[in-house]
Motif scaffolding. Structure first.
Motif, mmCIF file in Angstrom:
data_model
loop_
_atom_site.group_PDB
_atom_site.id
_atom_site.type_symbol
_atom_site.label_atom_id
_atom_site.label_comp_id
_atom_site.label_asym_id
_atom_site.label_seq_id
_atom_site.Cartn_x
_atom_site.Cartn_y
_atom_site.Cartn_z
ATOM 1 N N HIS A 9 0.770 -1.241 0.000
ATOM 2 C CA HIS A 9 0.000 0.000 0.000
ATOM 3 C C HIS A 9 0.805 1.297 0.000
ATOM 4 N N THR A 10 2.118 1.253 0.063
ATOM 5 C CA THR A 10 2.892 2.497 0.030
ATOM 6 C C THR A 10 4.048 2.368 -0.960
ATOM 7 N N VAL A 11 4.267 3.435 -1.699
ATOM 8 C CA VAL A 11 5.287 3.440 -2.740
ATOM 9 C C VAL A 11 6.678 3.238 -2.149
ATOM 10 N N SER A 12 6.990 3.948 -1.076
ATOM 11 C CA SER A 12 8.333 3.844 -0.484
ATOM 12 C C SER A 12 8.654 2.424 -0.053
ATOM 13 N N VAL A 13 7.713 1.783 0.608
ATOM 14 C CA VAL A 13 7.936 0.420 1.082
ATOM 15 C C VAL A 13 8.021 -0.545 -0.092
ATOM 16 N N ALA A 14 7.139 -0.400 -1.068
ATOM 17 C CA ALA A 14 7.162 -1.281 -2.231
ATOM 18 C C ALA A 14 8.481 -1.146 -2.991
ATOM 19 N N ALA A 15 8.931 0.084 -3.164
ATOM 20 C CA ALA A 15 10.204 0.299 -3.861
ATOM 21 C C ALA A 15 11.350 -0.348 -3.098
ATOM 22 N N LYS A 16 11.390 -0.140 -1.802
ATOM 23 C CA LYS A 16 12.471 -0.706 -0.988
ATOM 24 C C LYS A 16 12.462 -2.234 -1.059
ATOM 25 N N LEU A 17 11.282 -2.842 -0.928
ATOM 26 C CA LEU A 17 11.186 -4.296 -0.974
ATOM 27 C C LEU A 17 11.561 -4.853 -2.350
ATOM 28 N N ALA A 18 11.345 -4.057 -3.394
ATOM 29 C CA ALA A 18 11.709 -4.486 -4.743
ATOM 30 C C ALA A 18 13.173 -4.178 -5.060
ATOM 31 N N GLY A 19 13.869 -3.541 -4.112
ATOM 32 C CA GLY A 19 15.275 -3.209 -4.327
ATOM 33 C C GLY A 19 15.467 -2.025 -5.262
ATOM 34 N N LEU A 20 14.491 -1.123 -5.255
ATOM 35 C CA LEU A 20 14.509 0.033 -6.146
ATOM 36 C C LEU A 20 14.426 1.320 -5.334
ATOM 37 N N SER A 21 14.801 2.418 -5.952
ATOM 38 C CA SER A 21 14.645 3.711 -5.287
ATOM 39 C C SER A 21 13.293 4.308 -5.667
ATOM 40 N N ARG A 22 12.787 5.194 -4.809
ATOM 41 C CA ARG A 22 11.554 5.907 -5.128
ATOM 42 C C ARG A 22 11.731 6.714 -6.411
ATOM 43 N N ASP A 23 12.898 7.318 -6.559
ATOM 44 C CA ASP A 23 13.157 8.116 -7.760
ATOM 45 C C ASP A 23 13.011 7.275 -9.025
ATOM 46 N N THR A 24 13.506 6.053 -8.983
ATOM 47 C CA THR A 24 13.415 5.166 -10.154
ATOM 48 C C THR A 24 11.961 4.868 -10.502
ATOM 49 N N VAL A 25 11.174 4.474 -9.518
ATOM 50 C CA VAL A 25 9.788 4.100 -9.837
ATOM 51 C C VAL A 25 8.966 5.310 -10.257
ATOM 52 N N TYR A 26 9.240 6.474 -9.670
ATOM 53 C CA TYR A 26 8.524 7.679 -10.108
ATOM 54 C C TYR A 26 8.954 8.094 -11.511
ATOM 55 N N CYS A 27 10.200 7.882 -11.861
ATOM 56 C CA CYS A 27 10.676 8.143 -13.221
ATOM 57 C C CYS A 27 9.955 7.218 -14.204
ATOM 58 N N TRP A 28 9.879 5.941 -13.874
ATOM 59 C CA TRP A 28 9.150 4.999 -14.721
ATOM 60 C C TRP A 28 7.697 5.424 -14.882
ATOM 61 N N ARG A 29 7.094 5.870 -13.786
ATOM 62 C CA ARG A 29 5.693 6.293 -13.825
ATOM 63 C C ARG A 29 5.499 7.454 -14.806
ATOM 64 N N ARG A 30 6.421 8.410 -14.774
ATOM 65 C CA ARG A 30 6.330 9.563 -15.679
ATOM 66 C C ARG A 30 6.550 9.169 -17.139
ATOM 67 N N GLU A 31 7.440 8.217 -17.371
ATOM 68 C CA GLU A 31 7.873 7.897 -18.738
ATOM 69 C C GLU A 31 7.125 6.738 -19.393
ATOM 70 N N ASP A 32 6.396 5.944 -18.627
ATOM 71 C CA ASP A 32 5.788 4.714 -19.151
ATOM 72 C C ASP A 32 4.304 4.698 -18.803
ATOM 73 N N ASP A 33 3.470 4.996 -19.799
ATOM 74 C CA ASP A 33 2.020 5.071 -19.564
ATOM 75 C C ASP A 33 1.436 3.740 -19.101
ATOM 76 N N GLU A 34 1.938 2.642 -19.649
ATOM 77 C CA GLU A 34 1.426 1.324 -19.242
ATOM 78 C C GLU A 34 1.745 1.058 -17.769
ATOM 79 N N PHE A 35 2.982 1.344 -17.379
ATOM 80 C CA PHE A 35 3.382 1.183 -15.982
ATOM 81 C C PHE A 35 2.556 2.097 -15.075
ATOM 82 N N SER A 36 2.334 3.318 -15.512
ATOM 83 C CA SER A 36 1.538 4.265 -14.735
ATOM 84 C C SER A 36 0.118 3.735 -14.511
#
Length: 90
Positions: free
Chosen positions: A33-60
């Motif tokens: 339920h939270t982006v920060s926790v999901a990113a951390k558990l996936a081994g990713l940074s918040r910046d990375t997932v937010y970048c993907w969200r901005r750049e990838d409509d399907e992912f968004s």
């Protein structure tokens, strides 16, 4: 079989790995339920997932669906807890 230049092979592998990471993040997001926790558990940074969200409509779109799903889960859990507490008071 045609020989692919090394740079295309590497790019393909990076894209495959990124797709797996995106899918893992979305799956985790549905449950935590939270982006920060999901990113951390996936081994990713918040910046990375937010970048993907901005750049990838399907992912968004998948992100939005995951948030909607997790919100419904939280609302259902809250409803059941309140109903149980009200039932216990009777």
């Amino acid at each position: 079989m045609a020989h692919r230049p090394d740079s295309l092979v590497i790019r393909s592998r990076v894209e495959d790995r990124t797709q797996v990471q995106k899918e893992m993040f979305i799956s985790i997001l549905e449950n935590v339920h939270t982006v920060s926790v999901a990113a951390k558990l996936a081994g990713l940074s918040r910046d990375t997932v937010y970048c993907w969200r901005r750049e990838d409509d399907e992912f968004s779109g998948k992100w939005d669906n995951a948030i909607e799903f997790s919100t419904e889960m939280l609302e259902t859990a809250a409803y059941h807890k309140i109903a149980q507490e009200l039932s216990d008071k009777r």
